[in-house]
Design an enzyme around this catalytic site. Structure first.
Site, PDB file in Angstrom:
ATOM      1  N   CYS A  27       3.031  -0.334  -5.010  1.00 19.50           N
ATOM      2  CA  CYS A  27       3.338   0.484  -6.180  1.00 19.50           C
ATOM      3  C   CYS A  27       4.188   1.702  -5.787  1.00 19.50           C
ATOM      4  CB  CYS A  27       2.056   0.867  -6.906  1.00 19.50           C
ATOM      5  SG  CYS A  27       2.322   1.269  -8.647  1.00 19.50           S
TER       6      CYS A  27
ATOM      7  N   HIS B  51      -0.866  -4.302  -7.847  1.00 20.96           N
ATOM      8  CA  HIS B  51      -1.993  -3.934  -6.976  1.00 20.96           C
ATOM      9  C   HIS B  51      -2.756  -5.180  -6.545  1.00 20.96           C
ATOM     10  CE1 HIS B  51      -1.858   0.479  -7.386  1.00 20.96           C
ATOM     11  NE2 HIS B  51      -1.328   0.217  -8.567  1.00 20.96           N
TER      12      HIS B  51
ATOM     13  N   GLU C 289      -5.102  -5.342  -4.464  1.00 22.25           N
ATOM     14  CA  GLU C 289      -6.476  -5.000  -4.081  1.00 22.25           C
ATOM     15  C   GLU C 289      -7.475  -5.100  -5.225  1.00 22.25           C
ATOM     16  OE1 GLU C 289      -4.465  -0.995  -5.029  1.00 22.25           O
ATOM     17  OE2 GLU C 289      -3.927  -2.977  -4.280  1.00 22.25           O
TER      18      GLU C 289
END
Length: 509
Positions: A79, A167, A169
């Site tokens: 990001c 993202h 994660e």
């Protein structure tokens, strides 16, 4: 020394989640502020740059020391990290006309991309950005796109440098762990040797070397962190570990006696100190939550100090500090903003003159539980819900009295045991009851009553940073309300808290 991934924190709310996902791959990693990175040593095999609340176009946006690692080590910008790597080398980042937050799907993946190996087009990813990369430098190649974001991912030609505008994660990026595995294991070449067994072996050996024949004192709380700390230290130094378990008068019903007995059965060298009345005396007349915390903290230090001095020649204070405590106690410009102070970072007052040992300060909470399981600690102890340090004192709104503690202990006992009886306890991250400073009219038999209101609270979470209220079955709540009102003298009304965090907090004080 383990191979590791260095994570540079630019302030993203997801930074700790990146680290936890890397650790799930049995690869060691550390989070460091973007403006205070460690020296690049041979065991660092790659770098991940986190997201940020800043825009790369802001004047005070985080500036990264790229010369230390870009082009020298595999690098993944997430990001903000991706936007910074693009803009810094001549790309163009602008406020997006199509602000992309939430779910998106990859509709293009470059063939033979090492970063996206095993990921198919259509894969769902999670976006969270207001800026977007409109143009990348000439030596950059697009690796993946979504319908609205052409440059969802890129690679720098001739380098193992990548940027992604989503993202990986977060749970909603369905193949996020695959992408991180591709980067950490295949691109960086990290050995997957960070396991509970290896941590225990290395930590016990390190503690034996560090502590020798010295005596160590540890305050046990009954929680997971201090319990695993105690067992690790006991394996390393045996009876030279002196554990102290203090009853502060605001524990759950029967908890002091039950947990103390469990610790003794585990073979720990432990002393129980029943100082409940001393704490209640110190809390008398105090209604402010912070003052309650300070009073409990002050008396705990006094009691602990008295007991520690009764042990001859103690050199060390052990603490159950875990990695999030360490990260969140580092105050830098932007990253990991310190929302609260952590009582177990920094140790007890200077006058105790003890050195501090923190054997678990590299572990996340889920890793602590895995280590505890590998140490054969009972499931009952490992699976216990988190419980606040000030105990029931911050679940009694207003001043504290022995009668209020009695009422709340009984209510809490019924609620927690009810969760276990109905098979709901393990579905809940944290639960408890709150005694409100409100009395309401009721009718019991033929009599009009004017008694206390209690609120029940149950939340689901992974780390306590965010939490959602649990949709407990109506039949269960009805039974709990009925049991509490019938069995606990002084309560005639039960309510259920359906607030999430944010905007509410898990505890009421």
């Amino acid at each position: 020394m383990h191979q590791m991934i260095l994570i540079l924190d630019c302030g993203s709310q997801y930074t700790q989640l990146i680290a936890r996902r890397v650790r799930e791959l049995n690869v060691y990693c550390e989070i460091h502020p973007f403006n205070n990175p460690p020296a690049i040593t041979g065991n660092i095999k790659g770098v991940i740059i986190s997201g940020s609340p800043f825009s790369v176009r802001d004047e005070n946006a985080p500036e990264l020391p790229l010369d230390a690692f870009k082009g020298k080590l595999p690098t993944l910008g997430v990001c903000y990290g991706a936007q910074y790597l693009a803009r810094h080398f001549g790309g163009r980042v602008e406020a997006s006309e199509t602000r992309e937050y939430g779910r998106a799907h990859l509709n293009y993946i470059r063939e033979a991309s090492q970063l996206f190996e095993g990921i198919q087009t259509g894969s769902q990813v999670w976006m969270s950005h207001g800026d977007t990369i409109q143009h990348i430098p000439d030596q950059y190649t697009i690796e993946a796109s979504t319908q609205d974001v052409k440059i969802a991912a890129y690679r720098v030609e001739g380098e193992k440098t990548y940027g992604i505008q989503f993202h990986p994660e977060v749970y909603h990026s369905k193949d996020g762990l695959t992408l991180l595995r591709n980067f950490v294991v295949h691109i960086c070449g990290c050995a997957q040797d960070w396991t509970p067994a290896s941590f225990i072996e290395e930590t016990v050996a390190s503690l034996r070397k560090q502590l020798g024949e010295d005596k160590v004192v540890l305050g046990l709380s009954g929680g997971v962190d201090s319990t695993v700390t105690a067992v690790l230290l006991s394996k390393a130094i045996g009876k030279n570990l002196h554990c102290i378990f203090v009853n502060n008068g605001v524990l759950r019903k029967g908890e002091f006696e039950q947990v103390l007995e469990q610790y003794k059965e585990m073979g720990l060298n432990i002393k129980g100190v029943d100082a409940g009345q001393r704490f209640l005396d110190a809390l008398e007349g105090i209604s402010d939550p912070e003052q309650k915390r300070k009073a409990i903290g002050r008396v705990f230090v006094e009691v602990f100090d008295d007991e520690a001095h009764a042990i001859k020649e103690v050199s060390w204070l052990a603490q159950g500090t875990i990695y999030p405590d360490v990260i969140e106690s580092v105050s830098v410009k932007g990253p990991s903003a310190t929302i609260k102070s952590h009582h177990n970072v920094g140790g007890l007052p200077d006058y105790m003159k003890l050195k501090v040992v923190e054997p678990m300060n590299t572990l996340f909470k889920d890793e602590v539980r895995r280590v505890g399981k590998a140490l054969n600690i009972s499931k009952n102890l490992l699976g216990r819900h988190p419980f606040p340090g000030p105990g029931l004192a911050i679940r009694i709104i207003g001043d504290i009295t022995a009668e209020k503690v009695r009422i709340l202990q009984e209510v809490d006992y019924i609620f927690i045991n009810g969760l276990k009886e109905f098979g709901l306890y393990d579905q809940v991250w944290q639960a408890g009851a709150i005694l409100l400073p409100v009395q309401s009219v009721g009718v019991m038999g033929d009599e009009r009553t004017y008694e206390n209101v209690v609120a029940l609270r149950a939340v689901e979470s992974t780390d306590g940073m965010t939490a959602d209220w649990v949709h407990l079955p109506y039949d269960f709540l009805a039974q709990m309300s009925n049991r509490i009102i019938n069995r606990v003298k002084g309560v005639n009304r039960v309510v259920y808290d359906i607030s999430s965090k944010p905007p509410a907090t898990i505890e009421w004080e």
